[in-house]
Scaffold this motif. Sequence first.
Motif, mmCIF file in Angstrom:
data_model
loop_
_atom_site.group_PDB
_atom_site.id
_atom_site.type_symbol
_atom_site.label_atom_id
_atom_site.label_comp_id
_atom_site.label_asym_id
_atom_site.label_seq_id
_atom_site.Cartn_x
_atom_site.Cartn_y
_atom_site.Cartn_z
ATOM 1 N N SER A 27 57.132 31.922 30.370
ATOM 2 C CA SER A 27 55.708 31.666 30.574
ATOM 3 C C SER A 27 54.860 32.869 30.161
ATOM 4 O O SER A 27 55.307 33.998 30.158
ATOM 5 C CB SER A 27 55.436 31.308 32.031
ATOM 6 O OG SER A 27 55.728 32.408 32.858
ATOM 7 N N THR A 28 53.594 32.597 29.842
ATOM 8 C CA THR A 28 52.696 33.650 29.386
ATOM 9 C C THR A 28 51.931 34.305 30.527
ATOM 10 O O THR A 28 51.238 35.292 30.309
ATOM 11 C CB THR A 28 51.678 33.087 28.384
ATOM 12 O OG1 THR A 28 50.952 32.032 29.008
ATOM 13 C CG2 THR A 28 52.374 32.577 27.142
ATOM 14 N N GLU A 29 52.017 33.757 31.740
ATOM 15 C CA GLU A 29 51.299 34.353 32.861
ATOM 16 C C GLU A 29 52.002 35.635 33.311
ATOM 17 O O GLU A 29 53.215 35.768 33.170
ATOM 18 C CB GLU A 29 51.197 33.358 34.012
ATOM 19 C CG GLU A 29 52.536 32.954 34.583
ATOM 20 C CD GLU A 29 52.414 31.816 35.571
ATOM 21 O OE1 GLU A 29 53.237 31.787 36.486
ATOM 22 O OE2 GLU A 29 51.529 30.982 35.413
ATOM 23 N N PRO A 30 51.265 36.596 33.831
ATOM 24 C CA PRO A 30 51.882 37.862 34.236
ATOM 25 C C PRO A 30 52.777 37.683 35.456
ATOM 26 O O PRO A 30 52.560 36.788 36.282
ATOM 27 C CB PRO A 30 50.688 38.749 34.573
ATOM 28 C CG PRO A 30 49.566 37.821 34.833
ATOM 29 C CD PRO A 30 49.830 36.597 34.009
ATOM 30 N N ALA A 31 53.795 38.531 35.581
ATOM 31 C CA ALA A 31 54.720 38.457 36.702
ATOM 32 C C ALA A 31 54.063 38.934 37.990
ATOM 33 O O ALA A 31 54.369 38.456 39.064
ATOM 34 C CB ALA A 31 55.962 39.275 36.405
ATOM 35 N N VAL A 32 53.147 39.891 37.886
ATOM 36 C CA VAL A 32 52.454 40.428 39.057
ATOM 37 C C VAL A 32 50.954 40.281 38.840
ATOM 38 O O VAL A 32 50.424 40.684 37.815
ATOM 39 C CB VAL A 32 52.809 41.920 39.264
ATOM 40 C CG1 VAL A 32 52.036 42.487 40.438
ATOM 41 C CG2 VAL A 32 54.287 42.109 39.453
ATOM 42 N N ILE A 33 50.275 39.705 39.822
ATOM 43 C CA ILE A 33 48.826 39.536 39.750
ATOM 44 C C ILE A 33 48.198 40.427 40.810
ATOM 45 O O ILE A 33 48.506 40.299 41.994
ATOM 46 C CB ILE A 33 48.426 38.069 39.978
ATOM 47 C CG1 ILE A 33 49.044 37.191 38.901
ATOM 48 C CG2 ILE A 33 46.913 37.924 40.002
ATOM 49 C CD1 ILE A 33 48.870 35.720 39.133
ATOM 50 N N ILE A 34 47.348 41.334 40.384
ATOM 51 C CA ILE A 34 46.679 42.242 41.302
ATOM 52 C C ILE A 34 45.281 41.707 41.556
ATOM 53 O O ILE A 34 44.482 41.562 40.640
ATOM 54 C CB ILE A 34 46.627 43.674 40.733
ATOM 55 C CG1 ILE A 34 48.037 44.177 40.498
ATOM 56 C CG2 ILE A 34 45.867 44.590 41.669
ATOM 57 C CD1 ILE A 34 48.101 45.485 39.775
ATOM 58 N N ASP A 35 44.995 41.409 42.825
ATOM 59 C CA ASP A 35 43.704 40.854 43.192
ATOM 60 C C ASP A 35 43.220 41.566 44.442
ATOM 61 O O ASP A 35 43.924 41.644 45.441
ATOM 62 C CB ASP A 35 43.843 39.357 43.458
ATOM 63 C CG ASP A 35 42.506 38.702 43.753
ATOM 64 O OD1 ASP A 35 41.464 39.294 43.433
ATOM 65 O OD2 ASP A 35 42.518 37.585 44.304
ATOM 66 N N ASP A 36 42.018 42.085 44.396
ATOM 67 C CA ASP A 36 41.491 42.799 45.558
ATOM 68 C C ASP A 36 40.790 41.859 46.532
ATOM 69 O O ASP A 36 40.246 42.296 47.534
ATOM 70 C CB ASP A 36 40.552 43.919 45.135
ATOM 71 C CG ASP A 36 39.312 43.415 44.416
ATOM 72 O OD1 ASP A 36 39.241 42.212 44.146
ATOM 73 O OD2 ASP A 36 38.420 44.233 44.150
ATOM 74 N N GLY A 37 40.792 40.588 46.269
ATOM 75 C CA GLY A 37 40.206 39.623 47.182
ATOM 76 C C GLY A 37 38.729 39.367 46.940
ATOM 77 O O GLY A 37 38.099 38.605 47.650
ATOM 78 N N GLY A 38 38.127 40.019 45.981
ATOM 79 C CA GLY A 38 36.745 39.783 45.649
ATOM 80 C C GLY A 38 35.764 40.356 46.659
ATOM 81 O O GLY A 38 34.673 39.845 46.825
ATOM 82 N N HIS A 39 36.116 41.405 47.347
ATOM 83 C CA HIS A 39 35.207 42.029 48.312
ATOM 84 C C HIS A 39 34.198 42.873 47.555
ATOM 85 O O HIS A 39 34.493 43.949 47.087
ATOM 86 C CB HIS A 39 35.978 42.898 49.305
ATOM 87 C CG HIS A 39 37.011 42.154 50.072
ATOM 88 N ND1 HIS A 39 36.692 41.142 50.942
ATOM 89 C CD2 HIS A 39 38.354 42.238 50.090
ATOM 90 C CE1 HIS A 39 37.800 40.663 51.466
ATOM 91 N NE2 HIS A 39 38.821 41.302 50.956
ATOM 92 N N GLY A 40 33.001 42.389 47.475
ATOM 93 C CA GLY A 40 31.973 43.076 46.714
ATOM 94 C C GLY A 40 30.964 43.820 47.568
ATOM 95 O O GLY A 40 29.922 44.219 47.095
ATOM 96 N N GLY A 41 31.223 43.999 48.823
ATOM 97 C CA GLY A 41 30.297 44.726 49.670
ATOM 98 C C GLY A 41 29.346 43.846 50.439
ATOM 99 O O GLY A 41 28.457 44.336 51.112
#
Length: 56
Positions: A27-41
Amino acid sequence: MRMILCAMVAMLGVAIAGCSYEPARISTEPAVIIDDGGHGGGGDFCPPGQAKKGRC
């Protein structure tokens, strides 16, 4: 004696290598997805240090 030892080491190596087989990832999707949860303040959380400074 040496021939038996070599044969045993070879069989052990094959047994260990056989247990760690993992097929290729196609598959072309990355093995690890880094997401900070979208906390924008815009939330209600204020760290203790910032609250003491009056920045929240």
